[in-house]
Write an enzyme that holds these catalytic residues in place. Structure first.
Site, mmCIF file in Angstrom:
data_model
loop_
_atom_site.group_PDB
_atom_site.id
_atom_site.type_symbol
_atom_site.label_atom_id
_atom_site.label_comp_id
_atom_site.label_asym_id
_atom_site.label_seq_id
_atom_site.Cartn_x
_atom_site.Cartn_y
_atom_site.Cartn_z
ATOM 1 C CD GLU A 159 -24.316 18.346 -78.150
ATOM 2 O OE1 GLU A 159 -24.807 18.273 -79.047
ATOM 3 O OE2 GLU A 159 -24.695 18.127 -77.198
ATOM 4 C CB SER B 242 -14.543 19.033 -65.547
ATOM 5 O OG SER B 242 -15.021 19.982 -64.524
ATOM 6 C CE LYS C 103 -18.411 19.134 -72.045
ATOM 7 N NZ LYS C 103 -18.057 19.964 -71.253
HETATM 8 C C1 LIG Z 1 -19.173 20.403 -70.345
HETATM 9 C C2 LIG Z 1 -18.773 20.824 -68.728
HETATM 10 C C3 LIG Z 1 -18.705 20.035 -67.896
HETATM 11 C C4 LIG Z 1 -19.927 19.544 -67.687
HETATM 12 O O1 LIG Z 1 -20.762 18.535 -68.472
HETATM 13 P P1 LIG Z 1 -20.600 16.695 -67.397
HETATM 14 O O2 LIG Z 1 -20.566 16.684 -69.297
HETATM 15 O O3 LIG Z 1 -21.244 16.401 -66.941
HETATM 16 O O4 LIG Z 1 -19.167 16.589 -67.575
HETATM 17 C C5 LIG Z 1 -18.331 20.221 -67.059
HETATM 18 N N1 LIG Z 1 -17.317 20.634 -66.699
HETATM 19 C C6 LIG Z 1 -16.677 21.325 -67.985
HETATM 20 C C7 LIG Z 1 -14.875 21.873 -67.633
HETATM 21 C C8 LIG Z 1 -17.149 21.590 -68.596
HETATM 22 O O5 LIG Z 1 -16.515 22.004 -69.951
#
Ligand SMILES: *Cc1c(COP(=O)(O)O)cnc(C)c1O
Length: 402
Positions: free
Chosen positions: A117, A384, A95
């Site tokens: 948000e 992620s 993020k």
């Molecule tokens: C917010 C988040 C996601 C999902 O958001 P995307 O916009 O689909 O990437 C996935 N993994 C983590 C660790 C997140 O914080």
């Protein structure tokens, strides 16, 4: 809009096939047009881009690692597993890539206040972080249910000086928080920039977020080639709104031989109200200013999403994913709550990495894919984010984590 301005816009801009566009309330039209104009300029501005690169290197700690996962490869007994470690970024997820970029945009536009948000709290945390660093007044909207699920992130946001506003409407999760943030923006657009956290919302947000997240794919392509001399056979990422996935796919979408997979949250079961698998079960509709796939009932009412992971708990999906699914370039699958929880523990125990619950969905799918593809193939997974934020919730849900 006057003639002069109109010339700067391409009517088809902001569409991905039939999806996307700008279906926002009139009060936001001017702000969205300003944003589009500024962004067009900044995209080509060498000084701005250098600024972004500097912060990514010196604050976020990029490039993030891309490394071989020897234990998972052995344990799963199939394709070689590689991980793109977005969990190692400052604040623990992808993020921050987008938050840094948009905060710099806000500074350039002379805004004094940023709002956002958040679902899992990771985007709120990233926004609170850049808010502290750049000295913005920062307000984060978060559903009351998520505030409870993600207490630690809420405390962290407050520590960095952000105001966290709970949203109790509806399901009190990400969808309602997003609506509330849009309302705030409409009222305060003069001095406020809304840092949208995923590849969703009215044009130009899906494009801006994709561009800032495309660093994941660009680095990955280069790193993977350097390490192996080739490209991965398959790339897997989890999909909530779709920002980490679209950023990762950006590095490989032109390489037709690289199979791309997005993994959504299958939740408890396939009944409406029990999952967040928008692409698998959704229908075309309008949500938060964009035309995309949405989980809805037969009357077109939006059905609340459910997922064990707050970050995937959204009844829509970024419009470009809807397009990539329709065109067939990306294949989408889902993993259930239970499957994600079991993968979460497996990654902890086998590889010594605590993954985010969101990412755990991608791991579950990758495990099946690894067996299918066999030992000669390579799978790259976008890790992620880290799972520290989920540790207490997983323990509460499972009772035992041994
Ligand atoms: C917010 C988040 C996601 C999902 O958001 P995307 O916009 O689909 O990437 C996935 N993994 C983590 C660790 C997140 O914080």
């Amino acid at each position: 809009m006057n003639k002069e301005l109109r010339k700067q816009f391409d009517e088809n801009e902001g569409y991905f096939g039939e999806f996307g566009g700008r279906y926002a309330p009139e009060v936001l039209t001017e702000a969205l047009e300003e944003l589009q104009r500024v962004y067009k300029k900044l995209k080509k501005d060498k000084v701005f881009q250098k600024d972004v690169s500097n912060y990514l290197r010196n604050y976020v700690h990029r490039p993030s690692l891309l490394s071989f996962a020897p234990n998972l490869t052995k344990e799963w007994g199939g394709a070689k597993i590689w991980l793109k470690r977005e969990d190692l970024n400052h604040t623990g997820a992808h993020k921050i890539n987008n938050a840094i970029g948009q905060a710099l945009m806000a500074r350039y536009m002379g805004k004094k206040r940023i709002i956002a948000e958040t679902g899992a709290g990771q985007h709120g945390l990233a926004t609170a972080t850049v808010g502290a660093m750049f000295g913005f007044e920062t307000v984060i909207y978060m559903g009351d249910v998520d505030i409870k699920r993600q207490e630690l992130n809420v405390v962290k946001m407050k520590m960095m000086g952000a105001t966290v506003r709970g949203v109790s409407a509806g399901e009190a999760t990400l969808k309602e928080a997003t609506s509330e943030a849009m309302r705030d923006w409409a009222l305060n657009v003069k001095d406020t920039h809304y840092i949208v956290g995923s590849a969703i919302g009215p044009h130009p947000f899906p494009t801006i977020v994709k561009d800032f997240q495309s660093i994941i794919g660009k680095e990955s392509r280069k790193q993977f080639k350097k390490l192996t001399g080739t490209l991965p056979d398959a790339v897997v990422a989890c999909v909530g709104g779709g920002s980490n996935a679209i950023g990762m796919f950006q590095g490989f979408v032109k390489d037709k031989k690289v199979a791309l997979y997005g993994v959504e949250a299958g939740g408890r079961n396939t009944e409406p109200g029990n999952h967040s698998a928008t692409i698998t079960y959704g229908k075309i509709g309008f949500l938060h200013g964009t035309k995309t796939l949405i989980i809805q009932d037969d009357n077109g009412q939006i059905v609340p999403a459910h997922s064990v992971s707050a970050g995937l708990d959204y009844p829509g999906v970024g419009p470009e994913h809807a397009h990539l699914a329709t065109s067939g370039r990306v294949k989408y699958a889902s993993a259930t709550d239970e499957e994600a929880l079991s993968s979460f523990l497996e990654i902890c125990k086998v590889e010594g990495i605590i993954p985010a619950l969101e990412t755990s969905h991608a791991f579950h799918f990758a495990k099946k894919l690894a067996k299918e593809l066999g030992k000669k193939k390579h799978i790259l997974i976008c890790l992620s984010g880290r799972g520290d934020k989920d540790a207490a919730e997983v323990y509460r849900l499972l009772g035992s984590v041994e």
